[in-house]
Design an enzyme around this catalytic site. Structure first.
Site, PDB file in Angstrom:
ATOM      1  N   GLU A 152       0.871  -1.173   0.000  1.00 22.75           N
ATOM      2  CA  GLU A 152       0.000   0.000   0.000  1.00 22.75           C
ATOM      3  C   GLU A 152       0.905   1.219   0.000  1.00 22.75           C
ATOM      4  O   GLU A 152       1.455   1.586   1.032  1.00 22.75           O
ATOM      5  CB  GLU A 152      -0.919  -0.017   1.225  1.00 22.75           C
ATOM      6  N   CYS A 181      -2.067   9.026   2.707  1.00 27.74           N
ATOM      7  CA  CYS A 181      -1.665   8.442   1.423  1.00 27.74           C
ATOM      8  C   CYS A 181      -2.694   8.666   0.335  1.00 27.74           C
ATOM      9  O   CYS A 181      -2.344   8.682  -0.852  1.00 27.74           O
ATOM     10  CB  CYS A 181      -1.365   6.953   1.583  1.00 27.74           C
TER      11      CYS A 181
END
Length: 472
Positions: free
Chosen positions: A218, A252
C-alpha cells in the site's frame, strides 16, 4: 522488542513461535476468530484516550476528534463488518465443473496462510496496524506487527496493549528503527503487508523476494482530483479541502493536485480561503489542525514550496497565519503555475501543499492523469452521468470516489489497495480475508466416472472420443 540494533535471531525465534502455534491450530473455528476480533475491538475502544494522547504527543499536536474519527471509528466499523460476515466468508465456495469432468464436484476452501507480517507507517499508526490485523485475524492467521519509529509513544503503548490482549505466539508487536524494519521485511512470512512510500516499497519487495514471500504493498503517489465541468463548484472545493487538511495532508489518499476548468483557479483559491477560515478559526492557535510529524518532514515541505517558487510558481496561502517551524504547523497553501519538472509536481507531497492545474477539456484532464504513474486514489466532482462514467472507464487508480474525498477507505465492503506504482494487492472486508487466505481449489471425483476413457493406451476409441470433445 526494544533493542537499538536488529536482533535477527530474536525475530526468527518469534516467527518460529508463531508458526509452531499455527501448526498446532491451523484452522481456528469462527468462534475462536470472533473472540480475537472482539478482544481487539475492546482493546482499541477501551484505550482510545490513552492512544490518542500518545499520538498527540508524537505529532506535537493532533486533534483528538480527528484521531477518533479517522483511526478508531474506521477500525471499529471494519471489525463490526468482519464479525457480521466473517463466518460466511469461511464457508467453502461451490464452483461449477465442465461436462467432461462430471460427476466431479469443485469448490474453493479458504485456509489461513499462517504467519502474516504487517509493517505500519507513522501517519495513521493505529488504523494502519489494526486494519490489516483485522483481516489477518478474520482469516485465522497469526501476526507480527512492525510499528513506526516516528511515533515512539504510540508504538510503545500499542506494543504493551497488544501484549495484554494476545499471546505472544498469536499477535506480537516489534518496535525499532529502519534497520529493524529492514530485518523484519526479510523474514519468511506467509504474507507481508507494507504501508508506506513507494521508495521504501521497492526495498520491501526486494527483501521479500529472497523467500518468495507474497506481498501486499500500500504505497501512495500523486492522487488527482478533477473538478468537472458540471460540478457543484463550492461543494467540490469544500470537500477537497476537508480531505487535504485531514492530518495536515499526511494521508496516502489525500488529493495531491486538483485539475480545474481553466479560468476557475482564482475562484478555487477564494473559496478555499473561505472554507479554511470556517474549518480552522484562529488558525495559529486552533487545536484541530495537525502538526507535521517531524522537523525533517516540515523542512521538506518548505523546500518543495521554495523550489516551485524559484521555478515560477505562485504561492497562495489559505490563511494569514504564517508557517511555524517551532510547532511544525504548516498552513494550507495552494500553488499555481508550478512547472511540471519541479519536485512538488513529481513526488507525493504528503502535506498541505495543493497544486491547482487548469485544463481546457475533459480530454485534457484525462490525458494529464493517464500520462503519469497510476495513483492510489482518484477523485471526481461532477453531476453529469456521462462524465462520471467516462472518467471511471478511462482512468486507472487504486480506488475512486465521486463527489467525495477520502471516504472510500471508510466503506468496509470495498477493497483498499493500489495499482502500479501506488501498490499491489488489497485488503479490507472480503478482499482482506481473501488476501490473507489460501483460497484452495479442490476437485472431488465421484466413485464412478469416465476418467478411464482418456487414459493410455491412446487407441481408436480415445481419438474418436477426443474428436467429439474438440467439437463442443
Amino acid at each position: 522488542m526494544k533493542n537499538d540494533l536488529p536482533d535477527i535471531a530474536a525475530l526468527d525465534a518469534l516467527l518460529g513461535e508463531q508458526r509452531q502455534a499455527y501448526l498446532r491450530e491451523p484452522y481456528p473455528s469462527w468462534q475462536t476468530r470472533a473472540g480475537h476480533l472482539k478482544a481487539l475491538r475492546a482493546m482499541l475502544l477501551d484505550n482510545r484516550d490513552a492512544l490518542a494522547e500518545a499520538m498527540n504527543a508524537d505529532f506535537g499536536n493532533r486533534s483528538k476528534g480527528e484521531i477518533l474519527l479517522a483511526e478508531f471509528f474506521i477500525a471499529k466499523e471494519e471489525i463490526d463488518a468482519a464479525l457480521k460476515h466473517g463466518k460466511g466468508w469461511m464457508r467453502p465456495q461451490r464452483r461449477s465443473t465442465n461436462k467432461w469432468l462430471m460427476p466431479a464436484r469443485a469448490r474453493v476452501v479458504p485456509q489461513p496462510l499462517g504467519v502474516v507480517g504487517i509493517i505500519v507507517p507513522w501517519n495513521y499508526p493505529v488504523l494502519l496496524a489494526a486494519g490489516p490485523l483485522i483481516s489477518a485475524l478474520t482469516a485465522g492467521n497469526r501476526a507480527m506487527i512492525k510499528m513506526s519509529e516516528l511515533t515512539p509513544r504510540t508504538s510503545a503503548l500499542f506494543e504493551q496493549l497488544i501484549a495484554k490482549t494476545f499471546s505472544r505466539d498469536h499477535v506480537a508487536v516489534v518496535n525499532g528503527d529502519a534497520q529493524v524494519a529492514a530485518a523484519f521485511s526479510s523474514l519468511p512470512f506467509d504474507h507481508l503487508l507494507f504501508t508506506g512510500s513507494t521508495k521504501v516499497g521497492h526495498d520491501v519487495m526486494r527483501a521479500a523476494a529472497e523467500h518468495l514471500t507474497p506481498v501486499t504493498l500500500e504505497l501512495g503517489g500523486k492522487s488527482p482530483a478533477i473538478i468537472g465541468p458540471h460540478a457543484r463548484f463550492d461543494y467540490a472545493v469544500d470537500s477537497l479541502l476537508g480531505g487535504k487538511t485531514l492530518n495536515a495532508g499526511q494521508t496516502c489518499i489525500a488529493p495531491d493536485y486538483v485539475l480545474v476548468p481553466r479560468g476557475k483557479e482564482q475562484a478555487f483559491i477564494e473559496r478555499a480561503r473561505t472554507r479554511i477560515a470556517k474549518m480552522y478559526p484562529d488558525f495559529a492557535h486552533n487545536g484541530d489542525y495537525t502538526s507535521i510529524i517531524s522537523d525533517r518532514h516540515y523542512a521538506r515541505l518548505q523546500r518543495l514550496a521554495d523550489e516551485a517558487v524559484e521555478a515560477g510558481a505562485h504561492v497562495h496561502p489559505l490563511t494569514s497565519a504564517p508557517a511555524d517551524p517551532a510547532t511544525r504547523r504548516f498552513p494550507p497553501t495552494v500553488l499555481t503555475n508550478a512547472p511540471d519538472h519541479v519536485t512538488v509536481m513529481q513526488e507525493e507531497i504528503f502535506g498541505p501543499l495543493l497544486p491547482v492545474i487548469p485544463y481546457d477539456t475533459l480530454d485534457d484532464a484525462i490525458a494529464w492523469i493517464n500520462a503519469r504513474p497510476r495513483p492510489l486514489a482518484l477523485y471526481l466532482y461532477d453531476d453529469d452521468r456521462a462524465t462520471v462514467e467516462r472518467v471511471t472507464r478511462e482512468t486507472i487508480a487504486g480506488g475512486m470516489a465521486i463527489n467525495e474525498t477520502l471516504m472510500h477507505i471508510a466503506c468496509e465492503s470495498l477493497p483498499f489497495g493500489g495499482v502500479g506504482a501506488s501498490g499491489m494487492g488489497a485488503y479490507h472486508g472480503y478482499e482482506g480475508f481473501a488476501t490473507f487466505s489460501q483460497m484452495k481449489p479442490v476437485l472431488a471425483q465421484a466413485r464412478f466416472n469416465a476418467r478411464g476413457l482418456i487414459a493410455p493406451p491412446y487407441g481408436k476409441r480415445f481419438h474418436a472420443l477426443l474428436r467429439v470433445m474438440m467439437k463442443f
